[in-house]
Design a protein around this motif. Structure first.
Motif, PDB file in Angstrom:
ATOM      1  N   SER A  91       0.891  -1.427  -0.033  1.00 16.76           N
ATOM      2  CA  SER A  91      -0.278  -0.108  -0.100  1.00 16.76           C
ATOM      3  C   SER A  91       0.797   1.169   0.032  1.00 16.76           C
ATOM      4  O   SER A  91       1.725   1.275   0.753  1.00 16.76           O
ATOM      5  CB  SER A  91      -0.938  -0.024   1.272  1.00 16.76           C
ATOM      6  OG  SER A  91      -1.680  -1.070   1.012  1.00 16.76           O
ATOM      7  N   PRO A  92       0.519   2.250  -0.789  1.00 18.33           N
ATOM      8  CA  PRO A  92       1.175   3.627  -0.799  1.00 18.33           C
ATOM      9  C   PRO A  92       0.839   4.246   0.505  1.00 18.33           C
ATOM     10  O   PRO A  92      -0.340   4.288   0.693  1.00 18.33           O
ATOM     11  CB  PRO A  92       0.708   4.336  -1.832  1.00 18.33           C
ATOM     12  CG  PRO A  92      -0.586   3.803  -2.285  1.00 18.33           C
ATOM     13  CD  PRO A  92      -0.455   2.162  -1.856  1.00 18.33           C
ATOM     14  N   MET A  93       1.823   4.807   1.226  1.00 24.23           N
ATOM     15  CA  MET A  93       1.393   5.537   2.536  1.00 24.23           C
ATOM     16  C   MET A  93       2.664   6.535   2.580  1.00 24.23           C
ATOM     17  O   MET A  93       3.901   6.359   2.535  1.00 24.23           O
ATOM     18  CB  MET A  93       1.448   4.516   3.670  1.00 24.23           C
ATOM     19  CG  MET A  93       1.158   5.144   4.924  1.00 24.23           C
ATOM     20  SD  MET A  93       1.275   3.964   6.138  1.00 24.23           S
ATOM     21  CE  MET A  93       0.084   2.800   5.971  1.00 24.23           C
ATOM     22  N   ILE A  94       2.266   7.786   3.128  1.00 21.92           N
ATOM     23  CA  ILE A  94       3.291   8.566   3.490  1.00 21.92           C
ATOM     24  C   ILE A  94       3.279   8.916   5.112  1.00 21.92           C
ATOM     25  O   ILE A  94       2.109   9.783   5.454  1.00 21.92           O
ATOM     26  CB  ILE A  94       3.277  10.134   2.626  1.00 21.92           C
ATOM     27  CG1 ILE A  94       3.142   9.725   1.247  1.00 21.92           C
ATOM     28  CG2 ILE A  94       4.329  10.974   3.132  1.00 21.92           C
ATOM     29  CD1 ILE A  94       3.074  10.913   0.413  1.00 21.92           C
ATOM     30  N   SER A 123       9.384   0.162   6.694  1.00 23.77           N
ATOM     31  CA  SER A 123       9.030   1.222   5.445  1.00 23.77           C
ATOM     32  C   SER A 123       9.879   0.730   4.196  1.00 23.77           C
ATOM     33  O   SER A 123      11.006   0.095   4.584  1.00 23.77           O
ATOM     34  CB  SER A 123       9.531   2.628   6.028  1.00 23.77           C
ATOM     35  OG  SER A 123       8.962   3.079   7.057  1.00 23.77           O
ATOM     36  N   ASN A 124       9.355   0.983   3.051  1.00 26.77           N
ATOM     37  CA  ASN A 124      10.462   0.961   2.008  1.00 26.77           C
ATOM     38  C   ASN A 124      11.560   2.129   1.684  1.00 26.77           C
ATOM     39  O   ASN A 124      12.257   1.902   1.044  1.00 26.77           O
ATOM     40  CB  ASN A 124       9.428   0.929   0.700  1.00 26.77           C
ATOM     41  CG  ASN A 124       8.307  -0.316   0.890  1.00 26.77           C
ATOM     42  OD1 ASN A 124       7.666  -0.416   1.613  1.00 26.77           O
ATOM     43  ND2 ASN A 124       8.459  -1.288   0.000  1.00 26.77           N
ATOM     44  N   TRP A 125      11.186   3.157   2.240  1.00 28.04           N
ATOM     45  CA  TRP A 125      11.932   4.280   2.223  1.00 28.04           C
ATOM     46  C   TRP A 125      11.828   5.191   3.412  1.00 28.04           C
ATOM     47  O   TRP A 125      10.719   5.456   3.997  1.00 28.04           O
ATOM     48  CB  TRP A 125      11.154   5.178   0.812  1.00 28.04           C
ATOM     49  CG  TRP A 125      11.947   6.349   0.334  1.00 28.04           C
ATOM     50  CD1 TRP A 125      12.897   6.581  -0.536  1.00 28.04           C
ATOM     51  CD2 TRP A 125      11.589   7.911   0.875  1.00 28.04           C
ATOM     52  NE1 TRP A 125      13.112   7.978  -0.807  1.00 28.04           N
ATOM     53  CE2 TRP A 125      12.295   8.576   0.079  1.00 28.04           C
ATOM     54  CE3 TRP A 125      10.924   8.109   1.827  1.00 28.04           C
ATOM     55  CZ2 TRP A 125      12.511  10.015   0.271  1.00 28.04           C
ATOM     56  CZ3 TRP A 125      10.885   9.703   2.040  1.00 28.04           C
ATOM     57  CH2 TRP A 125      11.650  10.556   1.346  1.00 28.04           C
ATOM     58  N   VAL A 126      12.965   5.879   3.693  1.00 30.50           N
ATOM     59  CA  VAL A 126      12.889   6.684   4.927  1.00 30.50           C
ATOM     60  C   VAL A 126      13.953   7.733   4.776  1.00 30.50           C
ATOM     61  O   VAL A 126      14.991   7.724   4.309  1.00 30.50           O
ATOM     62  CB  VAL A 126      13.373   6.000   6.274  1.00 30.50           C
ATOM     63  CG1 VAL A 126      13.476   6.853   7.369  1.00 30.50           C
ATOM     64  CG2 VAL A 126      12.628   4.584   6.491  1.00 30.50           C
ATOM     65  N   ARG A 127      13.322   9.086   5.175  1.00 30.92           N
ATOM     66  CA  ARG A 127      14.259  10.258   4.972  1.00 30.92           C
ATOM     67  C   ARG A 127      13.840  11.081   6.032  1.00 30.92           C
ATOM     68  O   ARG A 127      12.794  11.447   6.660  1.00 30.92           O
ATOM     69  CB  ARG A 127      14.031  10.837   3.800  1.00 30.92           C
ATOM     70  CG  ARG A 127      14.852  12.211   3.359  1.00 30.92           C
ATOM     71  CD  ARG A 127      14.882  12.540   2.010  1.00 30.92           C
ATOM     72  NE  ARG A 127      15.278  14.047   1.717  1.00 30.92           N
ATOM     73  CZ  ARG A 127      15.425  14.676   0.367  1.00 30.92           C
ATOM     74  NH1 ARG A 127      15.206  13.787  -0.611  1.00 30.92           N
ATOM     75  NH2 ARG A 127      15.905  15.655   0.291  1.00 30.92           N
ATOM     76  N   LEU A 147       4.845   5.523  -4.563  1.00 34.22           N
ATOM     77  CA  LEU A 147       4.034   5.239  -5.738  1.00 34.22           C
ATOM     78  C   LEU A 147       4.779   4.585  -6.737  1.00 34.22           C
ATOM     79  O   LEU A 147       4.299   3.846  -7.696  1.00 34.22           O
ATOM     80  CB  LEU A 147       3.286   6.242  -6.521  1.00 34.22           C
ATOM     81  CG  LEU A 147       2.046   6.848  -5.501  1.00 34.22           C
ATOM     82  CD1 LEU A 147       1.583   8.018  -6.035  1.00 34.22           C
ATOM     83  CD2 LEU A 147       0.891   5.713  -5.654  1.00 34.22           C
ATOM     84  N   THR A 148       6.129   4.501  -6.650  1.00 34.71           N
ATOM     85  CA  THR A 148       7.076   3.811  -7.758  1.00 34.71           C
ATOM     86  C   THR A 148       8.330   2.917  -7.079  1.00 34.71           C
ATOM     87  O   THR A 148       9.198   3.360  -6.929  1.00 34.71           O
ATOM     88  CB  THR A 148       7.754   4.963  -8.366  1.00 34.71           C
ATOM     89  OG1 THR A 148       8.420   6.000  -7.523  1.00 34.71           O
ATOM     90  CG2 THR A 148       6.770   5.738  -9.414  1.00 34.71           C
ATOM     91  N   VAL A 152       5.250   1.873   1.591  1.00 33.52           N
ATOM     92  CA  VAL A 152       5.063   2.869   2.906  1.00 33.52           C
ATOM     93  C   VAL A 152       6.446   3.655   2.601  1.00 33.52           C
ATOM     94  O   VAL A 152       7.716   3.039   2.614  1.00 33.52           O
ATOM     95  CB  VAL A 152       5.192   1.669   3.985  1.00 33.52           C
ATOM     96  CG1 VAL A 152       5.206   2.767   5.490  1.00 33.52           C
ATOM     97  CG2 VAL A 152       3.977   0.919   4.004  1.00 33.52           C
ATOM     98  N   THR A 153       6.174   4.807   2.921  1.00 31.20           N
ATOM     99  CA  THR A 153       7.371   5.675   3.016  1.00 31.20           C
ATOM    100  C   THR A 153       7.140   6.724   4.353  1.00 31.20           C
ATOM    101  O   THR A 153       6.273   6.717   4.920  1.00 31.20           O
ATOM    102  CB  THR A 153       7.366   6.941   2.138  1.00 31.20           C
ATOM    103  OG1 THR A 153       6.378   7.755   2.179  1.00 31.20           O
ATOM    104  CG2 THR A 153       7.407   6.183   0.631  1.00 31.20           C
ATOM    105  N   THR A 154       8.263   6.983   4.840  1.00 25.81           N
ATOM    106  CA  THR A 154       8.361   7.438   6.298  1.00 25.81           C
ATOM    107  C   THR A 154       9.225   8.701   6.065  1.00 25.81           C
ATOM    108  O   THR A 154      10.407   8.848   5.934  1.00 25.81           O
ATOM    109  CB  THR A 154       8.769   6.736   7.422  1.00 25.81           C
ATOM    110  OG1 THR A 154       8.016   5.522   7.570  1.00 25.81           O
ATOM    111  CG2 THR A 154       9.005   7.504   8.588  1.00 25.81           C
ATOM    112  N   LEU A 155       8.680   9.973   6.272  1.00 28.04           N
ATOM    113  CA  LEU A 155       9.200  11.240   6.265  1.00 28.04           C
ATOM    114  C   LEU A 155       9.435  11.937   7.856  1.00 28.04           C
ATOM    115  O   LEU A 155       8.537  12.185   8.249  1.00 28.04           O
ATOM    116  CB  LEU A 155       8.599  12.212   5.507  1.00 28.04           C
ATOM    117  CG  LEU A 155       9.290  13.609   4.945  1.00 28.04           C
ATOM    118  CD1 LEU A 155      10.699  13.344   4.196  1.00 28.04           C
ATOM    119  CD2 LEU A 155       8.018  14.217   4.232  1.00 28.04           C
ATOM    120  N   ILE A 156      10.625  12.099   8.283  1.00 30.53           N
ATOM    121  CA  ILE A 156      10.910  12.511   9.619  1.00 30.53           C
ATOM    122  C   ILE A 156      10.969  14.027   9.652  1.00 30.53           C
ATOM    123  O   ILE A 156      11.933  14.616   8.931  1.00 30.53           O
ATOM    124  CB  ILE A 156      12.236  12.189  10.315  1.00 30.53           C
ATOM    125  CG1 ILE A 156      12.150  10.374  10.380  1.00 30.53           C
ATOM    126  CG2 ILE A 156      12.453  12.778  11.621  1.00 30.53           C
ATOM    127  CD1 ILE A 156      13.297   9.875  10.762  1.00 30.53           C
TER     128      ILE A 156
END
Length: 517
Positions: A91-94, A123-127, A147-148, A152-156
């Motif tokens: 699932s896409p998630m921010i 998460s697939n991506w963390v920044r 989306l690409t 799941v992405t996580t933005l701190i």
């Protein structure tokens, strides 16, 4: 304009218009920015697992990310279980996780934690945002990463990046790269393997190819080339019901799964992974396919799954006009009466399911019959908690109802699982969401009784029973729901359950039925 304003503007410019939130002090500037953006719908969850689970349900029904707002590392940690389910559902998630101002971190204040390490496994991506001027590029990168491919992405968001003044910021729509072209070599390899194994090939569909149009193509391949069609054990989203192709779900129990797959020589994965046992058991296999089965990937997550399936159909020489088998009328069965049972609930829900409903199934062992019956029900969407972490059902239903306000949502919920995120009922009441929650009230973790038998324990004693049963005192779901602002009633007979379900489906708004078993 401060960093928090910019973050909101980037989200809105890219059609991220819902924020599921449980904020704290570090996020107050972002909360203030959201307050200045009426285009953003802000939905409060009283526990972070509700927040992340609702964002998962929203994403599954829209194929778009929602934002979540979480308070520092502990808040993120509270939401990790349903982030895990969302990651497994693709699932896409921010996730936006507030943190202390950068210069405050060395003081090691009480809420200081290693947010990156907490976020990374789920998460697939963390920044981490480096400062106010990094807010726009970091948020755009998070949106793109969500989306690409979808994930799941996580933005701190440090507090000083949120309150800091931003110079000129160019805000617009993020351009997303198209999926790669279909791998025709993979198509030809799969087609050749299917031809070489007539009647002994299978396809597992997942993701976009579990939707009605793609399932129709899969059904044509199944009929035209004598290929068996499967889905994974836990389903992120599948379009089910009369007039739609109905894959066979691979069972959870190892013996049943291996029996189903024992005569498969070629197994083709379309957006799916090879099926494996959930757990290791003494003397039982971990892989569910037999030794020597050829497992091939037609297309993987992030690729154009539907186009790959169509290319396979063409390569096999099957015409788009190829007829296929659809589920039609319900099998004959006597109308249940008297004491309420799990099967009676499954029959009643399947027969009464409104067209275009959304079913969120976290009934675990109690609703196993419903999935087979759902093939004959009115057309609907069906989804489960995909990561095996319980507590996703009520939040999934909440997010799905926000994503699709014109559709009825039915949540099949185990009583033990429901207690993990019961706070989601309060959000349903506050947002007046059209959700019918059916709690299978057997007052036990029934699946764990089965797992005790699976690992060879023939009889359990008092200590084990007290860890597996939910009695002494028994949960009162009617009182729990009413305490959260949701109307509720109890049924212990088939006749009473049918009447309550009819009533709940005929009106709008949240309603809970405690089905006493």
């Amino acid at each position: 304009m401060n960093g928090a304003d910019v973050l909101c503007d980037v989200l809105l410019a890219n059609d991220v218009t819902v924020c599921f939130a449980n904020p704290g002090t570090s996020e107050m500037h972002f909360v203030a920015a959201l307050d200045r953006k009426p285009q953003m719908r802000c939905v409060l969850g009283l526990f972070e697992g509700v927040v992340t689970g609702a964002a998962d349900g929203y994403a599954r029904m829209t194929d778009r990310p929602a934002a979540t707002l979480l308070h520092t590392g502990p808040g993120l940690a509270n939401g990790l279980a349903n982030m895990h389910n969302a990651r497994r559902a693709l699932s896409p998630m921010i996730n936006i996780v507030g943190d202390h101002a950068a210069y405050h971190l060395p003081l090691d204040a009480p809420l200081t934690s290693d947010i990156e390490s907490l976020a990374k496994p789920m998460s697939n991506w963390v920044r981490r945002i480096a400062g106010p001027d990094d807010v726009a590029p970091a948020t755009e990168a998070a949106f793109r990463a969500s989306l690409t491919p979808p994930g799941v992405t996580t933005l701190i968001l440090p507090a000083d990046a949120a309150w800091g003044e931003v110079g000129a910021a160019s805000i617009g729509k993020v351009k997303l790269a198209p999926p790669p072209a279909v791998d025709m070599d993979a198509v030809r390899t799969v087609a050749a393997a299917i031809r070489a194994a007539p009647g002994r090939a299978g396809i597992i569909v997942r993701g976009q190819v579990a939707r009605a149009d793609a399932l129709a193509v899969a059904g044509q391949i199944s009929t035209g080339s004598d290929v068996r069609l499967f889905s994974e054990v836990l389903i992120a989203r599948m379009q089910r019901g009369r007039g739609r192709v109905a894959p066979t779900r691979i069972p959870y129990p190892i013996d049943a799964a291996t029996a189903l797959l024992r005569d498969i020589d070629v197994l083709v994965l379309v957006g799916a992974r090879e099926p494996v046992a959930f757990f290791a058991y003494p003397g039982k296999p971990g892989r569910l396919v037999r030794e020597g089965c050829q497992v091939l990937t037609l297309a993987a997550h992030g690729e154009d799954l539907s186009a790959a399936l169509e290319a396979l159909r063409d390569e096999l020489g099957i015409k788009p006009s190829q007829p296929t088998a659809f589920a039609t009328a319900f099998p004959d069965a006597a109308t249940p009466s008297g004491q309420l049972t799990e099967d009676a609930i499954a029959l009643s829900v399947a027969h009464k399911l409104p067209a275009d409903a959304i079913v969120c199934d976290e009934a675990v062992t109690s609703a196993r019959r419903f999935f087979a019956l759902s093939a004959f029900a009115a057309p609907h969407d069906y989804m489960m908690t995909t990561g095996g972490s319980i507590g996703g059902g009520i939040p999934l239903a909440t997010g799905a109802a926000i994503a699709c306000p014109g559709r009825k949502v039915i949540n099949l919920e185990a009583d033990g699982s429901g207690m993990y995120t019961v706070q989601g009922l309060w959000t349903q009441a506050r947002e007046n969401l059209d959700v019918v929650t059916i709690v299978f009230s057997n007052r036990t973790y029934a699946i764990l009784h089965g797992e005790m038998r699976n690992v060879g324990v023939g009889a359990i004693g008092e200590n084990a029973r007290r860890m597996l049963d939910l009695d002494q005192p028994s949960l009162d779901w009617v009182c729990l729901a009413k305490g959260m602002g949701v109307e509720a009633a109890r049924a212990d007979t088939c006749e009473r359950f049918d009447a309550l379900l009819e009533s709940a489906l005929s009106r709008r708004g949240p309603f809970l039925i405690e089905a006493v078993l």
